[in-house]
Design an enzyme around this catalytic site. Structure first.
Site, PDB file in Angstrom:
ATOM      1  N   GLU A  53      32.778  33.853  41.066  1.00  0.00           N
ATOM      2  CA  GLU A  53      33.554  33.161  39.987  1.00  0.00           C
ATOM      3  C   GLU A  53      32.903  31.499  40.493  1.00  0.00           C
ATOM      4  O   GLU A  53      34.088  30.580  40.567  1.00  0.00           O
ATOM      5  CB  GLU A  53      34.921  33.333  40.128  1.00  0.00           C
ATOM      6  CG  GLU A  53      35.355  34.879  39.782  1.00  0.00           C
ATOM      7  CD  GLU A  53      36.956  34.971  39.653  1.00  0.00           C
ATOM      8  OE1 GLU A  53      37.495  33.899  40.206  1.00  0.00           O
ATOM      9  OE2 GLU A  53      37.408  35.939  39.341  1.00  0.00           O
ATOM     10  N   ASN A 112      28.895  37.559  40.973  1.00  0.00           N
ATOM     11  CA  ASN A 112      29.823  38.329  40.208  1.00  0.00           C
ATOM     12  C   ASN A 112      30.906  37.232  39.279  1.00  0.00           C
ATOM     13  O   ASN A 112      31.162  36.033  40.184  1.00  0.00           O
ATOM     14  CB  ASN A 112      30.961  39.137  41.085  1.00  0.00           C
ATOM     15  CG  ASN A 112      31.850  39.747  40.343  1.00  0.00           C
ATOM     16  OD1 ASN A 112      31.450  40.763  39.438  1.00  0.00           O
ATOM     17  ND2 ASN A 112      33.175  39.961  40.819  1.00  0.00           N
ATOM     18  N   HIS A 162      37.259  41.365  32.107  1.00  0.00           N
ATOM     19  CA  HIS A 162      38.452  41.259  31.766  1.00  0.00           C
ATOM     20  C   HIS A 162      38.867  40.808  30.482  1.00  0.00           C
ATOM     21  O   HIS A 162      38.432  39.698  30.389  1.00  0.00           O
ATOM     22  CB  HIS A 162      39.118  40.307  32.957  1.00  0.00           C
ATOM     23  CG  HIS A 162      39.178  40.766  34.233  1.00  0.00           C
ATOM     24  ND1 HIS A 162      39.639  42.126  34.796  1.00  0.00           N
ATOM     25  CD2 HIS A 162      38.558  40.340  35.338  1.00  0.00           C
ATOM     26  CE1 HIS A 162      39.452  42.085  36.127  1.00  0.00           C
ATOM     27  NE2 HIS A 162      38.845  41.200  36.537  1.00  0.00           N
ATOM     28  N   GLU A 193      34.837  45.091  36.998  1.00  0.00           N
ATOM     29  CA  GLU A 193      36.312  44.943  36.992  1.00  0.00           C
ATOM     30  C   GLU A 193      36.910  44.979  35.921  1.00  0.00           C
ATOM     31  O   GLU A 193      37.647  44.340  35.176  1.00  0.00           O
ATOM     32  CB  GLU A 193      36.517  43.460  37.479  1.00  0.00           C
ATOM     33  CG  GLU A 193      36.073  43.109  38.983  1.00  0.00           C
ATOM     34  CD  GLU A 193      36.521  41.546  39.589  1.00  0.00           C
ATOM     35  OE1 GLU A 193      37.515  41.006  38.929  1.00  0.00           O
ATOM     36  OE2 GLU A 193      35.984  41.009  40.152  1.00  0.00           O
ATOM     37  N   ASP A 252      38.918  45.801  32.626  1.00  0.00           N
ATOM     38  CA  ASP A 252      40.047  46.230  31.995  1.00  0.00           C
ATOM     39  C   ASP A 252      40.238  45.499  30.718  1.00  0.00           C
ATOM     40  O   ASP A 252      39.640  44.510  30.406  1.00  0.00           O
ATOM     41  CB  ASP A 252      41.261  45.684  32.866  1.00  0.00           C
ATOM     42  CG  ASP A 252      41.319  44.649  33.484  1.00  0.00           C
ATOM     43  OD1 ASP A 252      40.684  43.603  32.866  1.00  0.00           O
ATOM     44  OD2 ASP A 252      42.106  44.271  34.371  1.00  0.00           O
TER      45      ASP A 252
HETATM   46  O1  G3I Z   1      50.461  41.886  49.389  1.00  0.00           O
HETATM   47  C1  G3I Z   1      51.325  40.688  49.310  1.00  0.00           C
HETATM   48  C2  G3I Z   1      52.811  41.247  49.290  1.00  0.00           C
HETATM   49  O2  G3I Z   1      53.002  41.541  50.668  1.00  0.00           O
HETATM   50  C3  G3I Z   1      53.687  40.103  48.665  1.00  0.00           C
HETATM   51  O3  G3I Z   1      55.077  40.486  49.000  1.00  0.00           O
HETATM   52  C4  G3I Z   1      53.390  39.728  47.431  1.00  0.00           C
HETATM   53  C5  G3I Z   1      54.120  38.539  46.977  1.00  0.00           C
HETATM   54  O4  G3I Z   1      53.404  37.679  46.343  1.00  0.00           O
HETATM   55  O5  G3I Z   1      51.940  39.376  47.301  1.00  0.00           O
HETATM   56  C6  G3I Z   1      50.985  40.322  47.608  1.00  0.00           C
HETATM   57  O6  G3I Z   1      49.820  40.103  47.504  1.00  0.00           O
HETATM   58  C7  G3I Z   1      49.382  40.047  46.384  1.00  0.00           C
HETATM   59  C8  G3I Z   1      48.340  40.609  46.271  1.00  0.00           C
HETATM   60  O7  G3I Z   1      47.592  40.735  44.935  1.00  0.00           O
HETATM   61  C9  G3I Z   1      48.437  42.265  46.304  1.00  0.00           C
HETATM   62  O8  G3I Z   1      49.258  42.800  45.520  1.00  0.00           O
HETATM   63  C10 G3I Z   1      48.945  38.408  45.820  1.00  0.00           C
HETATM   64  O9  G3I Z   1      50.216  37.753  46.114  1.00  0.00           O
HETATM   65  C11 G3I Z   1      48.233  38.347  44.925  1.00  0.00           C
HETATM   66  O10 G3I Z   1      47.683  37.070  44.623  1.00  0.00           O
HETATM   67  C12 G3I Z   1      47.107  39.195  44.437  1.00  0.00           C
HETATM   68  O11 G3I Z   1      46.493  39.246  43.339  1.00  0.00           O
HETATM   69  C13 G3I Z   1      45.199  39.717  43.380  1.00  0.00           C
HETATM   70  C14 G3I Z   1      44.445  38.610  42.613  1.00  0.00           C
HETATM   71  O12 G3I Z   1      43.046  39.121  42.695  1.00  0.00           O
HETATM   72  C15 G3I Z   1      44.373  37.480  43.802  1.00  0.00           C
HETATM   73  O13 G3I Z   1      43.421  36.502  42.953  1.00  0.00           O
HETATM   74  C16 G3I Z   1      45.166  40.930  42.502  1.00  0.00           C
HETATM   75  O14 G3I Z   1      45.647  41.969  43.083  1.00  0.00           O
HETATM   76  C17 G3I Z   1      43.756  41.229  42.390  1.00  0.00           C
HETATM   77  O15 G3I Z   1      43.783  42.457  41.274  1.00  0.00           O
HETATM   78  C18 G3I Z   1      42.818  39.965  41.561  1.00  0.00           C
HETATM   79  O16 G3I Z   1      41.444  40.617  41.326  1.00  0.00           O
HETATM   80  C19 G3I Z   1      40.490  39.598  41.064  1.00  0.00           C
HETATM   81  C20 G3I Z   1      39.428  39.764  41.537  1.00  0.00           C
HETATM   82  O17 G3I Z   1      39.700  39.674  43.194  1.00  0.00           O
HETATM   83  C21 G3I Z   1      38.292  38.856  41.180  1.00  0.00           C
HETATM   84  N1  G3I Z   1      38.150  38.753  39.636  1.00  0.00           N
HETATM   85  C22 G3I Z   1      39.672  38.579  39.086  1.00  0.00           C
HETATM   86  C23 G3I Z   1      40.452  39.640  39.526  1.00  0.00           C
HETATM   87  C24 G3I Z   1      41.950  39.583  38.638  1.00  0.00           C
HETATM   88  O18 G3I Z   1      42.488  38.513  38.894  1.00  0.00           O
END
Ligand code: G3I
Length: 469
Positions: A162, A204, A241, A270, A272
């Site tokens: 990105e 990516n 996405h 990725e 969806d």
């Molecule tokens: O694991 C913690 C948990 O312990 C805590 O209680 C909670 C409270 O905020 O956060 C949890 O972590 C989160 C994590 O996902 C796991 O669920 C993070 O806050 C959250 O920011 C994180 O989001 C991820 C996101 O990337 C971050 O940018 C998404 O799961 C993930 O699907 C998403 O993936 C991205 C790709 O890497 C890049 N392309 C876009 C895609 C979608 O945004």
């Protein structure tokens, strides 16, 4: 990242319809005789993988892990290999969650896509506060350490994620990494290559699906520049996405084909699509058809297993509902995979960069060739454990070279070849053969190459295709 919500749902069916029509134009098709009953089996019929993002924290959920194991053969860690997860303190690495996913994948015979070595987002706190040459060095150290830790275990890395801005500017995204100098991306790729020479190295991004968008063109120009200067890049990942404001574009296959023509593999990384029912199913079908229409589109990964596992669960964007039931979108993907398309012809893992013409207009597809070719398989000798085969290449019009793809049925393995230069995809069942001094053929002229297949109990003849250049 944010997904724009412009446009309206009425555009969706039209976009999907355009993709269907485009895919029908595929010239080199695998016969529609395959009938894989899972996504991974159906994708493998054309030499492709079908993957999913996995969250380590969900692997103890039996429904989740059994669907993941049954349907997918490529695994991406959704968050566990990112910078904040793997280097929470400078120089102190934590690979426990990432290792858990790699270990699950390996135990279940799956490959791994690494995600992501360098990104403006999800940086650990210590890195967010850095700048200049110190940050550049910290980023390179991170790339080196993480890629070295996983050396030999990762099929492809998202080396940089990105790095371009949304909108019409076509500019790089402003970030602390970008402010270390415009060459930060190629520096990351060189560090990754040095650390893991056999992993495919990908750039990516999202919102790079529509060929006419400035961001797509900007990434294309960067990849073309990298290829012309020998920067080690092997693939481009299209996150894909989609939602009602950002639907699957009707020119998706054009985008994939134009990037592939630069000499890189392309992958849907990725996927969806928010929505439900027929509209969602049609769009999924369109994306699969776009990938299958491009021989260097090596696989598709969806960003999660069930709707409830998604980073945007309220949009119900995945192939299984919250109870693990197959949705209409699942069936359309399976059917599209089983309908066939080009057999995949990925490039070598560590290609020697060929010169490209830096003055080529990025909106102009590369020139097509005059002649075409056909490939015909004929049986050779047979033994108890193996058989020989010959492929005859015939030129229809003059051709300067050809590429033939031989697909054998697992558990068959090709154990010898002659009179051709072979390379294999990651599954070992798809062999791409290029000429070995027998490339240029006048119209009507033929040449041939041969190989030995260890059949391991399966006597199905290989399927063969040919593309001329
Ligand atoms: O694991 C913690 C948990 O312990 C805590 O209680 C909670 C409270 O905020 O956060 C949890 O972590 C989160 C994590 O996902 C796991 O669920 C993070 O806050 C959250 O920011 C994180 O989001 C991820 C996101 O990337 C971050 O940018 C998404 O799961 C993930 O699907 C998403 O993936 C991205 C790709 O890497 C890049 N392309 C876009 C895609 C979608 O945004």
């Amino acid at each position: 990242m944010t997904i724009p919500r412009r446009g309206h749902p009425g555009r969706l069916a039209a976009a999907a319809g355009g993709l269907v029509a485009a895919a029908l134009a595929v010239a080199l098709a695998v016969p529609a005789t395959a009938a894989g009953s899972t996504l991974q089996a159906a994708a493998a019929e054309s030499g492709r993988y079908f993957g999913t993002a996995i969250a380590a924290s969900r692997l103890n959920d039996g429904t989740y892990s059994s669907i993941a194991n049954r349907e997918f053969n490529m695994i991406t860690a959704e968050n566990e290999m990112k910078m904040d997860a793997t280097e929470p303190q400078r120089g102190q690495f934590n690979f426990s969650s990432g290792d858990q996913i790699v270990s699950w994948a390996r135990q279940n015979g799956k490959k791994v896509r690494g995600h992501a070595l360098a990104w403006h987002s999800q940086q650990p706190g210590w890195m967010q506060n850095m700048s200049g040459s110190a940050l550049r060095q910290a980023m390179l150290d991170h790339v080196t350490q993480v890629a070295t830790h996983y050396r030999g275990q990762v099929y492809a890395w998202d080396v940089v994620n990105e790095a371009f801005a949304d909108g019409s500017s076509g500019a790089r995204r402003d970030s602390n990494l970008q402010r270390t100098g415009n060459d930060w991306i190629e520096a990351a790729f060189r560090a990754a290559r040095a650390a893991d020479p056999n992993a495919k190295l990908c750039y990516n991004d999202y919102n790079t699906d529509n060929w006419s968008h400035a961001k797509t063109q900007a990434v294309y120009s960067m990849v073309r520049d990298f290829k012309s200067r020998g920067v080690p890049i092997d693939c481009v990942g299209f996150q894909a996405h989609f939602n009602s404001g950002n639907p699957v574009p009707s020119n998706y296959h054009t985008t994939l084909q134009n990037f592939a023509a630069l000499g890189v593999d392309v992958q849907i990384t990725e996927l969806d699509i928010e929505g439900s029912g027929t509209s969602q199913a049609q769009q999924y079908q369109g994306v699969v058809q776009a990938c299958l229409s491009e021989a260097r589109c090596t696989g598709i990964t969806v960003w999660g297993v069930r709707d409830t596992d998604s980073w945007r669960a309220s949009g119900t964007p995945l192939l299984f509902d919250g109870s693990g039931n197959k949705k209409a979108a699942y069936t359309s993907v399976l059917n599209a995979l089983n309908a066939g398309g080009t057999s995949v012809t990925p490039g070598p893992t560590n290609p020697t960069p060929g010169p490209t013409n830096p003055t080529t207009n990025p909106t102009t597809p590369p020139p097509t060739t005059g002649g075409s070719c056909t490939a015909t398989y004929s049986e050779g000798q047979k033994w108890g454990d193996r058989f020989n085969g010959t492929v005859t290449i015939r030129a229809n019009g003059n051709i300067s070279s050809w590429t033939s793809v031989v697909t054998v049925r697992s558990p068959q393995k090709v154990i010898a070849t002659w009179n051709g230069s072979p390379s294999w995809d990651w599954s070992g069942n798809v062999m791409t053969v290029r000429p070995s001094g027998n490339g240029a053929l006048a119209s009507g002229q033929t040449t041939s190459f041969g190989f030995t297949v260890q059949h391991n109990g399966t006597w199905t003849w290989p399927s063969v295709t040919c593309v001329a250049s």
